[in-house]
Design an enzyme around this catalytic site. Structure first.
Site, PDB file in Angstrom:
ATOM      1  N   ARG A 298      -6.046  10.957  13.978  1.00 47.86           N
ATOM      2  CA  ARG A 298      -6.925  10.459  12.912  1.00 47.86           C
ATOM      3  C   ARG A 298      -6.250   9.456  11.970  1.00 47.86           C
ATOM      4  O   ARG A 298      -6.879   8.924  11.072  1.00 47.86           O
ATOM      5  CB  ARG A 298      -7.489  11.646  12.114  1.00 47.86           C
ATOM      6  CG  ARG A 298      -8.609  12.360  12.843  1.00 47.86           C
ATOM      7  CD  ARG A 298      -8.938  13.694  12.202  1.00 47.86           C
ATOM      8  NE  ARG A 298      -7.892  14.682  12.452  1.00 47.86           N
ATOM      9  CZ  ARG A 298      -7.806  15.844  11.807  1.00 47.86           C
ATOM     10  NH1 ARG A 298      -8.660  16.146  10.851  1.00 47.86           N
ATOM     11  NH2 ARG A 298      -6.844  16.695  12.106  1.00 47.86           N
TER      12      ARG A 298
ATOM     13  N   ARG B 130      17.874 -11.631  -7.263  1.00 47.78           N
ATOM     14  CA  ARG B 130      18.063 -11.193  -5.873  1.00 47.78           C
ATOM     15  C   ARG B 130      19.426 -10.530  -5.683  1.00 47.78           C
ATOM     16  O   ARG B 130      20.284 -10.565  -6.569  1.00 47.78           O
ATOM     17  CB  ARG B 130      17.864 -12.392  -4.945  1.00 47.78           C
ATOM     18  CG  ARG B 130      16.407 -12.880  -4.941  1.00 47.78           C
ATOM     19  CD  ARG B 130      16.256 -14.171  -4.195  1.00 47.78           C
ATOM     20  NE  ARG B 130      16.873 -14.121  -2.882  1.00 47.78           N
ATOM     21  CZ  ARG B 130      17.274 -15.189  -2.203  1.00 47.78           C
ATOM     22  NH1 ARG B 130      17.126 -16.404  -2.727  1.00 47.78           N
ATOM     23  NH2 ARG B 130      17.827 -15.058  -1.029  1.00 47.78           N
TER      24      ARG B 130
END
Ligand code: UD1
Ligand code: CA
Length: 456
Positions: free
Chosen positions: A18, A332
């Site tokens: 599912r 970063r």
């Protein structure tokens, strides 16, 4: 039975039909970690002698995703039911151990419930829960004296049994020797033609044993993930629990419904977090840190009194005290900021070190660069660190002033106290304490006229 010897079996072989996904169910993420990782974390805290995981659907993808863990893996090539799954693990169980069976798709499993269940269990114990809507779960059948007699699965239950609202969480404790014997007697004469683990309950009763139960009222802690809506519901539940813990630790959350922590968030005193922020991996916010709305912060460390304005992203960054970051900054990996640095809007830093009191306030790219103390980097400055093949470093000394719209072509060094005139393209080292300028001299052309449209 050796009371202190614990084995844990985690059932994780199912496909999760599912979920409508090619990925095995237990690899879907909740709060940034696979479902199975949550179950493993709970298991490890119980200090078992061994953890056995039964895998099947998806094959080696599942063990490969957990290479960093010490696990005994057992393959269940065909998924013939929960009882059949435990049968596969049985040969690995220590003879005189207690076994705790956990489900790989029940991620919020609670350690104290497991401990309570284990301490009550002699031959067999069940963790049960009373549900408003018991649909889908195995029902706990009790006799007139309230003793458990069996578990009946939904699809095999009669009308009276379907009304029982005490259900099987799927988390079961047993002692190994009895469990092994019962497992050998399982058959698949039932509605689903599966070998049900739950059939061992009636066997235990038949052997004259009393089945102990630990009843929990924490539905989320025993909820299984069968579908994407289930996953989303548990994700929200988990996030709200984490938000509550943060507030209990003194954090001000502007809205506890709008924060996502996908990892470990460590906080000091007087931390404030505005709405919509995402924290990933290991993040440390020291005393007095303030995070504006919609920031994404991953694997970073922020020092005392640092403030981050909205829409800032950072990953693998170390920031000292009293810095001002954002809005719209991107920091970063490999970036470290020393005390009292300011990083403003549309500034990207990568693998760069910025020393005390320096400022990069507007529209800049700074990569592979060391910046000294009290430096001002003007708007639009770019370190050209990449020639298309290799990366090079830029070194900027203390008290440097870089004029706006400057390109620094690495490798290049700017000496202490140097000034670079706005609009310069710097290709050679600039000496200390001097003005360096590299641009065409401004001229005005007399008699020049704008071109005119030619009339046809
Ligand atoms: C099971 C229980 C049910 C309980 C419910 C709680 C049985 C027969 N039923 O039902 O009483 O109320 O869990 O969530 O045990 N698995 C395998 N191999 C298999 C089948 C399943 O490893 O062959 C694993 C699945 O990956 C999953 C877990 O076992 O992690 C539970 O299986 P699932 O099919 O979801 O059982 P339920 O029908 O929900
Ligand atoms: Ca299930």
């Amino acid at each position: 039975m050796n009371k202190n010897l614990l084995n844990i079996v985690i059932l994780a072989a199912g496909k999760g039909t599912r979920m409508h996904s090619s990925k095995p169910k237990v690899l879907h993420n909740l709060a940034g970690k696979p479902l199975l990782q949550h179950v493993l974390n709970c298991a490890k805290q119980l200090s078992p002698e061994k953890i056995i995981v039964v895998y099947g659907y998806g094959g080696e993808i599942v063990p490969d995703a957990f290479e960093h863990e010490t696990i005994s893996w057992v393959e269940q090539a065909e998924q013939l039911g929960t009882g059949h799954a435990v049968q596969q693990a049985a040969p690995l169980l220590d003879k005189d151990a207690k076994v705790l069976i956990l489900l790989g798709d029940v991620p919020l499993v609670n350690i104290s419930s497991c401990k309570a269940l284990l301490s009550k269990t002699e031959q067999l114990g069940l963790l049960t829960v009373k549900k408003q809507n018991p649909s889908g779960y195995g029902r706990i059948v009790r006799d007139a004296s309230n003793k458990v007699t069996a578990i009946v699965e939904q699809k095999d239950a009669n009308d009276v049994q379907l009304k029982i609202n005490e259900v099987n969480s799927g988390i079961i404790a047993a002692n190994t020797s009895h469990l092994s014997a019962w497992l050998q007697q399982l058959n698949n004469n039932n509605a689903q033609k599966e070998f049900y683990l739950t059939d061992i309950v009636a066997m235990a009763v038949n052997d004259g044993f009393e089945v102990s139960t630990e009843i929990t009222d924490d539905e989320a802690a025993v909820a299984g993930v069968n579908s994407k809506p289930d996953l989303a519901t548990l994700e929200r539940e988990f996030q709200q629990r984490q938000a509550l813990k943060l507030m209990q630790a003194g954090v001000t959350l502007f809205d506890p419904l709008r924060i996502d922590v996908r990892g470990d968030l460590e906080v000091g005193h007087d931390v404030e977090i505005d709405v919509g922020c995402i924290f990933e991996g290991k993040v440390v916010l020291a005393n007095g840190v303030k995070i504006g709305a919609y920031c994404v912060i991953k694997d970073s460390n922020l020092g005392v009194g640092t403030t981050v304005a909205p829409f800032t992203h950072m990953e693998q960054v170390v920031i000292a005290d009293d810095c001002r970051i954002g809005p719209f900054a991107r920091l970063r990996p490999g970036t470290t900021l020393n005390t009292d640095t300011h990083i403003g809007n549309f500034v990207e830093l990568k693998n760069s070190q910025v020393d005390v009191g320096s400022k990069i306030n507007h529209l800049s790219y700074v990569g592979d660069t060391s910046i000294g103390k009290s430096v001002n980097i003007g708007a639009g400055t770019i370190t050209c660190n990449y020639d298309g093949a290799n990366k090079f470093r830029t070194q900027i000394g203390d008290n440097v002033f870089i004029g706006s719209d400057t390109q620094l072509i690495a490798p290049v060094t700017i000496g202490d106290g140097a000034t670079i005139a706005a609009g310069s393209t710097i290709t050679k080292d600039a000496p200390a304490d001097r003005l360096t300028i590299s641009r065409g001299r401004q001229i005005t052309i007399e008699g020049w006229k704008r071109p005119q449209k030619v009339k046809k």
